[in-house]
Design a protein around this motif. Sequence first.
Motif, PDB file in Angstrom:
ATOM      1  N   PRO A 211       1.222  -1.336  -0.047  1.00  0.00           N
ATOM      2  CA  PRO A 211      -0.441  -0.208  -0.115  1.00  0.00           C
ATOM      3  C   PRO A 211       0.747   1.722   0.302  1.00  0.00           C
ATOM      4  O   PRO A 211       1.852   1.041   0.748  1.00  0.00           O
ATOM      5  N   VAL A 212       0.384   2.437  -0.799  1.00  0.00           N
ATOM      6  CA  VAL A 212       1.195   3.464  -0.829  1.00  0.00           C
ATOM      7  C   VAL A 212       1.100   4.383  -0.054  1.00  0.00           C
ATOM      8  O   VAL A 212      -0.085   4.041   0.683  1.00  0.00           O
ATOM      9  N   ARG A 213       2.072   5.363   0.928  1.00  0.00           N
ATOM     10  CA  ARG A 213       1.760   5.110   2.166  1.00  0.00           C
ATOM     11  C   ARG A 213       0.976   7.051   1.886  1.00  0.00           C
ATOM     12  O   ARG A 213       1.298   7.266   1.363  1.00  0.00           O
ATOM     13  N   PRO A 214      -0.016   6.941   3.106  1.00  0.00           N
ATOM     14  CA  PRO A 214      -0.652   8.210   2.736  1.00  0.00           C
ATOM     15  C   PRO A 214       0.128   9.533   2.537  1.00  0.00           C
ATOM     16  O   PRO A 214       1.244   9.622   4.034  1.00  0.00           O
ATOM     17  N   LEU A 215       0.182  10.464   1.978  1.00  0.00           N
ATOM     18  CA  LEU A 215       1.032  11.492   2.303  1.00  0.00           C
ATOM     19  C   LEU A 215       0.163  12.296   2.875  1.00  0.00           C
ATOM     20  O   LEU A 215       0.357  13.468   3.602  1.00  0.00           O
ATOM     21  N   GLY A 216      -0.787  13.271   2.153  1.00  0.00           N
ATOM     22  CA  GLY A 216      -1.894  13.681   2.742  1.00  0.00           C
ATOM     23  C   GLY A 216      -1.950  15.449   2.378  1.00  0.00           C
ATOM     24  O   GLY A 216      -1.019  15.330   0.871  1.00  0.00           O
ATOM     25  N   ALA A 217      -2.748  15.975   3.162  1.00  0.00           N
ATOM     26  CA  ALA A 217      -2.447  17.709   1.619  1.00  0.00           C
ATOM     27  C   ALA A 217      -0.749  17.661   2.614  1.00  0.00           C
ATOM     28  O   ALA A 217       0.108  17.764   3.330  1.00  0.00           O
ATOM     29  N   ALA A 297      10.454   3.400   1.379  1.00  0.00           N
ATOM     30  CA  ALA A 297      10.831   4.837   0.994  1.00  0.00           C
ATOM     31  C   ALA A 297      10.138   4.500  -0.548  1.00  0.00           C
ATOM     32  O   ALA A 297       9.686   3.908  -0.449  1.00  0.00           O
ATOM     33  N   ASP A 298       9.936   5.980  -0.611  1.00  0.00           N
ATOM     34  CA  ASP A 298       8.948   6.100  -1.787  1.00  0.00           C
ATOM     35  C   ASP A 298       9.487   7.089  -3.214  1.00  0.00           C
ATOM     36  O   ASP A 298       9.015   6.387  -4.054  1.00  0.00           O
ATOM     37  N   VAL A 299      10.675   7.081  -2.642  1.00  0.00           N
ATOM     38  CA  VAL A 299      11.536   7.240  -4.188  1.00  0.00           C
ATOM     39  C   VAL A 299      12.872   6.648  -4.067  1.00  0.00           C
ATOM     40  O   VAL A 299      13.840   6.783  -2.775  1.00  0.00           O
ATOM     41  N   VAL A 300      13.947   5.974  -5.030  1.00  0.00           N
ATOM     42  CA  VAL A 300      15.095   6.017  -5.290  1.00  0.00           C
ATOM     43  C   VAL A 300      15.902   6.851  -5.861  1.00  0.00           C
ATOM     44  O   VAL A 300      15.446   6.774  -7.447  1.00  0.00           O
ATOM     45  N   VAL A 301      17.208   7.984  -6.404  1.00  0.00           N
ATOM     46  CA  VAL A 301      17.768   8.323  -7.175  1.00  0.00           C
ATOM     47  C   VAL A 301      19.243   7.445  -7.171  1.00  0.00           C
ATOM     48  O   VAL A 301      19.488   8.069  -6.409  1.00  0.00           O
ATOM     49  N   ASN A 302      19.014   6.729  -8.813  1.00  0.00           N
ATOM     50  CA  ASN A 302      20.663   6.232  -7.980  1.00  0.00           C
ATOM     51  C   ASN A 302      21.199   7.280 -10.018  1.00  0.00           C
ATOM     52  O   ASN A 302      21.310   6.783 -10.700  1.00  0.00           O
ATOM     53  N   ALA A 303      22.485   7.310  -9.317  1.00  0.00           N
ATOM     54  CA  ALA A 303      23.266   8.441 -10.272  1.00  0.00           C
ATOM     55  C   ALA A 303      24.745   7.758 -10.051  1.00  0.00           C
ATOM     56  O   ALA A 303      25.701   7.904 -10.797  1.00  0.00           O
TER      57      ALA A 303
END
Length: 480
Positions: A211-217, A297-303
């Motif tokens: 389930p996607v973590r709810p972020l709300g307003a 985590a919601d996002v992974v940035v891999n450079a």
Amino acid sequence: MIEPSAPATDPSSTDQADPAPLAAFDGPTADVWTALGGPADLLRRVSFHGPQGGLPSGLPLRRLARATVAACSLAAAELAARRGAGPVPAVRVDEGAVAASFTSERHLTIDGRSPVGFAPLSGFWRTLDGWVRTHANYPHHRARLLDVLGLPSDTGPERLAETLAGLRAEDVQERAYAAGALAVAVAPVSPARHPLVEHLPVAASSLAPAPVRPLGAAPVDRPAAGVRVLDLTRVISGPVATRTLALLGADVLRIDSPRLPESDDAHADTGFGKRSTRLDLAEPADRAVFEDLLATADVVVNAYRPGSLDAHGLAPEALFARRPDLILSQIDAWGWNGPWAGRRGFDSLVQAGVGIAAHEAGPDGRPGALPAQALDHGTGYLAAAGILRALADRAAGRPGGRHLRHSFAGTASWLLHGIAPEQPSASYGRPYDPQPWLTVTDSAYGKLRHALPPIGYEGAPRNWSRPPARWGKDEAVWLG
């Protein structure tokens, strides 16, 4: 649903000294926004102001720089509307702020000291048949370059120049590549085209989607509040992307290997708003900590170079197998296809290899460079914009994973072939003073003079919430 607000009084691309509208919307900004899949009607929310002379170049660099920042600002405004249930704020980008941010590492001072830029063995060198560009800023790259050329460890610029003058540029390039060193032959302008962004399908997983973590307003100045970002990046481009997400409220945790030290000066420039820790993914205990972080985590940035982290379970397919809802953004130097796709690269080397250095050559034929590490910075803002758009899609009720890829080669080919040149306005040649877009902040490194963020929309944050902490000293946990 986003409620588009009324168009700005002047929705066109303008300059303070040149108030006449140039177009219904800015073409390069539209290029980026379309590539990111953004709603076309929002483009009329974008306008520009401020001095135009901060990034002088024979290429349309100014248009590239402001377009990447404008698209990132528009993506942030869109996300703010999604999470605030209000209209999309108008975007007004200050070109002075853009120029200062694209050269942020040059404006940085630490207690009055200016960091060292390129190392003595980094630069352009004559060869038997042309020129080669080397990159030896990191000690391990310097050691590999000297070793492959058979030179002692205390070699200086004069000795290196003598050696390279007797070799062919492509031979140096290929020998360096084979040894893990960094040298690229200066090439004519390449006709190759690479996309600004690739949207890859996320394969179905045998696991049930988490389930996607709810972020709300979220408040308008922190549209990414509550978003958790694992930052696997170094140097400039990736850190610029994650620095921007941190500005907008994301909880960004940068993770580095304790075996690969980072420059304190570099981190002092790009560490604003973020936290930083060190984990050795080859050690079971550290790997378990990383997996716990990844689980929410919601996002992974891999450079990192493509494939270099695959052995640690960080290949895209392995990440999505565990987290099918993840937003994954990758940044590469040379593009994602072709014989150079897996090669190491930095902005300066890509400029040499794709023809920018040749295009910017001086009257004496010596290769030139853009007035900024623009492939780094531009690609960083493109990556941040793509992540923000993915978050906006998710907030609009379109769940599922996202896999985005960017490259310096894509940004460079857009600059060389995709942006029409323009007639400079009356203000273009005026002296540019960056001082209005610089500020001073106390930090763990000392008193920092640094560039302010260029993100510009109504209600946007004016500065980061925290200065950079010492590299690698934060706890490996999420804040909330």
